[in-house]
Design a protein around this motif. Sequence first.
Motif, mmCIF file in Angstrom:
data_model
loop_
_atom_site.group_PDB
_atom_site.id
_atom_site.type_symbol
_atom_site.label_atom_id
_atom_site.label_comp_id
_atom_site.label_asym_id
_atom_site.label_seq_id
_atom_site.Cartn_x
_atom_site.Cartn_y
_atom_site.Cartn_z
ATOM 1 N N LYS A 258 -8.222 0.922 2.632
ATOM 2 C CA LYS A 258 -9.177 1.734 1.851
ATOM 3 C C LYS A 258 -9.746 2.845 2.720
ATOM 4 C CE LYS A 258 -9.159 -0.177 -2.181
ATOM 5 N NZ LYS A 258 -8.555 0.563 -3.281
ATOM 6 N N GLU B 225 -7.194 5.597 3.097
ATOM 7 C CA GLU B 225 -7.236 6.459 1.904
ATOM 8 C C GLU B 225 -8.382 7.459 1.987
ATOM 9 O OE1 GLU B 225 -7.106 4.409 -1.946
ATOM 10 O OE2 GLU B 225 -6.115 2.745 -0.905
ATOM 11 N N SER C 113 2.256 2.257 -3.243
ATOM 12 C CA SER C 113 1.267 2.890 -4.120
ATOM 13 C C SER C 113 1.035 4.355 -3.793
ATOM 14 C CB SER C 113 -0.073 2.150 -4.018
ATOM 15 O OG SER C 113 0.064 0.823 -4.455
ATOM 16 N N PHE C 114 1.363 4.764 -2.574
ATOM 17 C CA PHE C 114 1.125 6.145 -2.135
ATOM 18 C C PHE C 114 2.425 6.743 -1.599
ATOM 19 C CE2 PHE C 114 -2.939 3.990 -1.998
ATOM 20 C CZ PHE C 114 -3.724 4.876 -2.717
ATOM 21 N N ARG D 291 -8.221 13.657 -3.639
ATOM 22 C CA ARG D 291 -7.779 12.258 -3.594
ATOM 23 C C ARG D 291 -6.297 12.151 -3.288
ATOM 24 N NH1 ARG D 291 -9.867 7.881 -3.868
ATOM 25 N NH2 ARG D 291 -8.529 6.876 -5.359
ATOM 26 N N ASP E 190 -8.137 11.474 2.080
ATOM 27 C CA ASP E 190 -8.850 12.248 1.059
ATOM 28 C C ASP E 190 -9.727 13.323 1.704
ATOM 29 O OD1 ASP E 190 -7.718 10.623 -0.889
ATOM 30 O OD2 ASP E 190 -9.557 9.517 -1.305
ATOM 31 N N TRP F 205 0.843 -1.204 0.000
ATOM 32 C CA TRP F 205 0.000 0.000 0.000
ATOM 33 C C TRP F 205 0.877 1.253 0.000
ATOM 34 C CZ3 TRP F 205 -0.866 4.204 3.160
ATOM 35 C CH2 TRP F 205 -2.003 4.961 2.866
ATOM 36 N N GLN G 109 -2.845 10.909 -3.868
ATOM 37 C CA GLN G 109 -2.225 10.570 -5.144
ATOM 38 C C GLN G 109 -1.585 9.191 -5.091
ATOM 39 O OE1 GLN G 109 -2.280 12.328 -8.094
ATOM 40 N NE2 GLN G 109 -3.804 13.517 -6.999
ATOM 41 N N SER G 110 -2.049 8.333 -5.977
ATOM 42 C CA SER G 110 -1.474 7.002 -6.107
ATOM 43 C C SER G 110 -0.408 7.015 -7.179
ATOM 44 C CB SER G 110 -2.569 6.000 -6.488
ATOM 45 O OG SER G 110 -2.006 4.742 -6.781
ATOM 46 N N GLN G 111 0.592 6.179 -7.007
ATOM 47 C CA GLN G 111 1.650 6.065 -8.009
ATOM 48 C C GLN G 111 1.122 5.344 -9.254
ATOM 49 O OE1 GLN G 111 5.432 4.873 -6.428
ATOM 50 N NE2 GLN G 111 5.951 3.773 -8.287
#
Length: 176
Positions: A158, A161, A64-65, A171, A165, A61, A173-175
Amino acid sequence: EKRHEVTPSGEDGYAKFQPHSRFNGKLTRPPAGPVLMLDFDGVLHPAQSGSLIYLPLLETWLQSFPAVEVVISSSWKGSHTLEGLRALFSASLRHRVIGTTPDLPGESREEEILHLVRQYRIGAWVALDDRAQEFPTTKFSNLVETEYFDGLAAHHLKVVERLFDAQAGKRLQSQF
């Protein structure tokens, strides 16, 4: 209170206890992005097993962030150096573990976190913890509670996230 760590055997073959410098309650640098306040027991593993079986899930996770930084709020901060805590994470993520919350005797975990939030002017933070009772005023806005005997699951991340947010008004930012 002085903290000590066990060092490898000395010349006499016995392990030695030595005082060490600690960053307890300090950050190595001000956070540049949102901060995940991380507990271990009941989060990264069931109960107090010490297995860290859910650390790979958290690390995936975090990959991804990349803006999210980590502060250790776990009681493990009292028995491990910051370097030791960082070493639990993959080499590519260690630099994102930027410190620990302070030990404030008689105060809740929430107060320890809020102390850092005020000191470093942290704008967005979420605690991942199994003890909602430790968060009397922020449990609905900043806490994602896991179950002590189960630990971390994808649905908890989730919710992390969504809370980030909501705090940022945009939102995370995800990679990917």
